[in-house]
Design an enzyme around this catalytic site. Structure first.
Site, mmCIF file in Angstrom:
data_model
loop_
_atom_site.group_PDB
_atom_site.id
_atom_site.type_symbol
_atom_site.label_atom_id
_atom_site.label_comp_id
_atom_site.label_asym_id
_atom_site.label_seq_id
_atom_site.Cartn_x
_atom_site.Cartn_y
_atom_site.Cartn_z
ATOM 1 N N LYS A 106 0.349 -1.433 0.536
ATOM 2 C CA LYS A 106 -0.114 0.209 -0.157
ATOM 3 C C LYS A 106 0.911 0.965 0.138
ATOM 4 O O LYS A 106 2.009 1.218 0.284
ATOM 5 C CB LYS A 106 -0.718 -0.031 0.993
ATOM 6 C CG LYS A 106 -2.235 0.667 1.078
ATOM 7 C CD LYS A 106 -3.182 0.229 0.634
ATOM 8 C CE LYS A 106 -4.024 0.590 -0.229
ATOM 9 N NZ LYS A 106 -5.896 0.629 -0.584
ATOM 10 N N GLY A 223 -19.008 3.182 -2.789
ATOM 11 C CA GLY A 223 -20.189 4.013 -2.286
ATOM 12 C C GLY A 223 -21.098 4.405 -3.666
ATOM 13 O O GLY A 223 -22.127 3.792 -3.741
HETATM 14 P P1 NAD Z 1 -13.277 7.880 -2.724
HETATM 15 O O1 NAD Z 1 -11.776 8.650 -2.654
HETATM 16 O O2 NAD Z 1 -13.509 7.168 -4.449
HETATM 17 O O3 NAD Z 1 -14.421 7.958 -1.970
HETATM 18 C C1 NAD Z 1 -13.917 8.405 -0.863
HETATM 19 C C2 NAD Z 1 -15.066 8.482 0.064
HETATM 20 O O4 NAD Z 1 -15.779 8.585 1.028
HETATM 21 C C3 NAD Z 1 -15.804 10.199 -0.399
HETATM 22 O O5 NAD Z 1 -17.455 10.438 -0.734
HETATM 23 C C4 NAD Z 1 -15.939 10.336 0.634
HETATM 24 O O6 NAD Z 1 -16.799 11.745 0.833
HETATM 25 C C5 NAD Z 1 -16.529 10.172 2.104
HETATM 26 N N1 NAD Z 1 -15.074 10.600 3.064
HETATM 27 C C6 NAD Z 1 -14.519 10.336 3.524
HETATM 28 N N2 NAD Z 1 -14.473 11.093 4.598
HETATM 29 C C7 NAD Z 1 -15.825 10.647 5.258
HETATM 30 C C8 NAD Z 1 -16.358 10.292 6.874
HETATM 31 N N3 NAD Z 1 -15.781 11.069 7.539
HETATM 32 N N4 NAD Z 1 -18.271 10.124 6.485
HETATM 33 C C9 NAD Z 1 -18.570 9.819 5.500
HETATM 34 N N5 NAD Z 1 -17.738 9.826 4.290
HETATM 35 C C10 NAD Z 1 -16.514 9.978 4.058
HETATM 36 O O7 NAD Z 1 -12.196 6.857 -2.780
HETATM 37 P P2 NAD Z 1 -13.109 5.278 -2.705
HETATM 38 O O8 NAD Z 1 -12.010 4.208 -3.742
HETATM 39 O O9 NAD Z 1 -14.407 4.516 -2.976
HETATM 40 O O10 NAD Z 1 -12.798 3.659 -0.820
HETATM 41 C C11 NAD Z 1 -13.599 4.549 0.043
HETATM 42 C C12 NAD Z 1 -12.746 3.157 0.371
HETATM 43 O O11 NAD Z 1 -12.799 1.808 0.034
HETATM 44 C C13 NAD Z 1 -11.648 3.010 1.462
HETATM 45 O O12 NAD Z 1 -11.520 2.403 2.235
HETATM 46 C C14 NAD Z 1 -11.086 2.156 0.703
HETATM 47 O O13 NAD Z 1 -9.863 1.650 0.566
HETATM 48 C C15 NAD Z 1 -11.686 1.023 0.650
HETATM 49 N N6 NAD Z 1 -12.106 0.694 -0.987
HETATM 50 C C16 NAD Z 1 -11.705 1.082 -2.085
HETATM 51 C C17 NAD Z 1 -11.080 0.650 -3.355
HETATM 52 C C18 NAD Z 1 -10.622 0.878 -5.110
HETATM 53 O O14 NAD Z 1 -10.980 0.447 -5.679
HETATM 54 N N7 NAD Z 1 -11.992 2.108 -5.065
HETATM 55 C C19 NAD Z 1 -10.614 -0.709 -3.253
HETATM 56 C C20 NAD Z 1 -11.066 -1.462 -2.499
HETATM 57 C C21 NAD Z 1 -11.196 -0.993 -1.357
#
Ligand code: NAD
Length: 416
Positions: A106, A223
């Site tokens: 990471k 999301g």
């Molecule tokens: P992203 O940057 O696309 O979105 C993050 C979202 O979280 C945004 O909508 C932001 O407003 C919201 N956010 C931030 N702080 C917040 C809070 N305190 N309360 C509520 N919402 C909040 O990121 P993503 O890629 O969607 O990642 C989200 C989660 O999913 C992370 O934990 C990430 O590690 C995990 N994840 C993502 C992927 C991927 O392929 N993108 C893969 C595996 C896991």
């Protein structure tokens, strides 16, 4: 005593619990508690106003016994080395539970991308690769997008790496835009894999998904696609969503398309007219069938776990639930689909992207969906079966499956 919220200490505590169940030999257990190697970098970047700003970043390679390390890059103002270490550990367990031939890594940069221009972000991304590129490579370590990093950022990074090596190396990074060797189906893969898990869980629980309600915390890549795919694949009703600015609730159902359009035009969900405003804390405690945390770590803790009502908790985020909260949820009969299983669709299609880059031939989206579905369902049932066999919660079961595979690889290599 207050609950431990350091993500790396949580990751170690989870491993310790699994090691006890598995009676893992002490040297192997100790090896798996730590990253194999990590690089800390300092990055001077010319800002648009002519000044120079100094950023700090990390790349952690946790364990590469099963293959090259793999894992996303975060741009976040509160990034810490311990968060990156935890995420790298979870990537190791994630690639193992999915049985794909990769290790876990990471990376992260402490920065606030929301206040940076595209030019500043590009110069920061390139500066990161100039430092970290020496330990990256398609056979060494392969980054991907995570919180606040995008396909465009992956494209700049791939380009900088190509200059360092003197030739194009598309497989050095995944989550690239399609014209640069990205994979069909990578965009929604994390949420899609999560929805496949929800489908399998619903079968075990005899829960009808058509019309079942889901609340989603976080409205980014994971999301937003969950909000679209939940209704599309399973007939779910989106009762609530939130982002870092707040959330919206409507038990009759929210329109994913309208939510996405609103967020695109205003930058947040705050003030979305077709529902009531709620806080992130309130969203977690709603009376819904499925709760999908899709933002950051430590959202379900000892403090609020007893007030969670959702039957199924589909962890799209990494590390949203603390160990103390896990005990409360398991005791209360909630069905948790643990993070490194539930959100493994992203790394699985990233792996497909690497495979396609390596042989220079690209698959159709339907093919990617079919292969992802098969991988997710196989991993889901391996974990569910282990939970049944050992009478343990799903997170511990996922650890038992994953740690067993990594431990076997370490032993076969003669490391311990
Ligand atoms: P992203 O940057 O696309 O979105 C993050 C979202 O979280 C945004 O909508 C932001 O407003 C919201 N956010 C931030 N702080 C917040 C809070 N305190 N309360 C509520 N919402 C909040 O990121 P993503 O890629 O969607 O990642 C989200 C989660 O999913 C992370 O934990 C990430 O590690 C995990 N994840 C993502 C992927 C991927 O392929 N993108 C893969 C595996 C896991």
């Amino acid at each position: 005593m207050s609950e431990e919220l350091n993500p790396f200490e949580i990751a170690q505590k989870q491993l310790d619990a699994a090691a006890a169940i598995m009676q893992l030999e002490p040297a192997l257990h100790e090896l798996l508690r730590w990253p194999i190697r990590e690089l800390h970098v300092t990055l001077p970047v010319r800002m648009d106003d002519g000044s120079s700003e100094i950023f700090h970043g990390y790349r952690v390679q946790y364990n590469d016994s099963r293959g090259p390390t793999k894992g996303g890059l975060r741009f976040h103002p509160h990034e810490t080395i311990d968060t990156v270490r935890a995420l790298a550990a979870w990537m190791t367990w994630k690639t193992a539970v999915m049985d794909i031939p990769l290790g876990g890594g990471k990376g992260g940069i402490i920065c606030n991308p929301k206040v940076m221009s595209p030019g500043e972000l590009e110069r920061l991304s390139r500066a990161y690769i100039r430092q970290v590129g020496r330990i990256l490579g398609e056979d060494m370590d392969v980054p991907a997008p995570d919180v606040y990093t995008t396909p465009q950022i992956m494209a700049w990074m791939m380009d900088e790496y190509a200059f360092m090596r003197g030739h194009n190396v598309p497989g050095v990074i995944t989550g690239k835009p399609l014209p640069l060797g990205g994979s069909a189906g990578r965009g929604d893969a994390t949420a899609r894999g999560g929805m496949y898990c929800v489908r399998e869980a619903a079968k075990l629980l005899n829960l009808a998904t058509a019309g079942a309600t889901m609340a989603i915390q976080g409205f980014g890549n994971a999301g937003q696609y969950a909000a679209t795919l939940g209704p599309e694949l399973l007939g779910l009703r989106i009762a609530a969503v939130s982002d870092s600015q707040g959330g919206v609730y409507n038990p009759a159902g929210l329109s994913p398309a309208a939510l996405i359009a609103y967020k695109q035009s205003t930058g947040s969900l705050a003030g979305f007219p077709e529902g009531d405003a709620i806080t992130n804390a309130e969203l977690l405690e709603l009376d819904v069938d499925i709760l999908a945390p899709a933002a950051l770590e430590n959202q379900i803790t000892a403090e609020n776990a007893a007030r969670i009502k959702a039957k199924v908790i589909a962890e799209l985020a990494n590390g949203p639930t603390t160990p103390d909260a896990d005990a409360v949820l398991y005791g209360g009969g909630h069905y948790v689909i643990p993070d490194f299983l539930c959100n493994a669709g992203g790394v699985t299609v990233s792996y497909f992207e690497q495979v396609q880059n390596a042989y220079g031939y690209y698959w159709k989206e339907a093919q990617v969906h079919e292969l992802l579905d098969e991988k997710m369902a196989t991993a889901f049932h391996a974990v569910a079966q282990t939970a049944d066999d050992y009478k343990i919660d799903n997170r511990m079961a996922a650890y038992v499956v994953a740690v067993g595979r990594v431990a076997e690889a370490c032993k076969l290599r003669g490391w311990v």
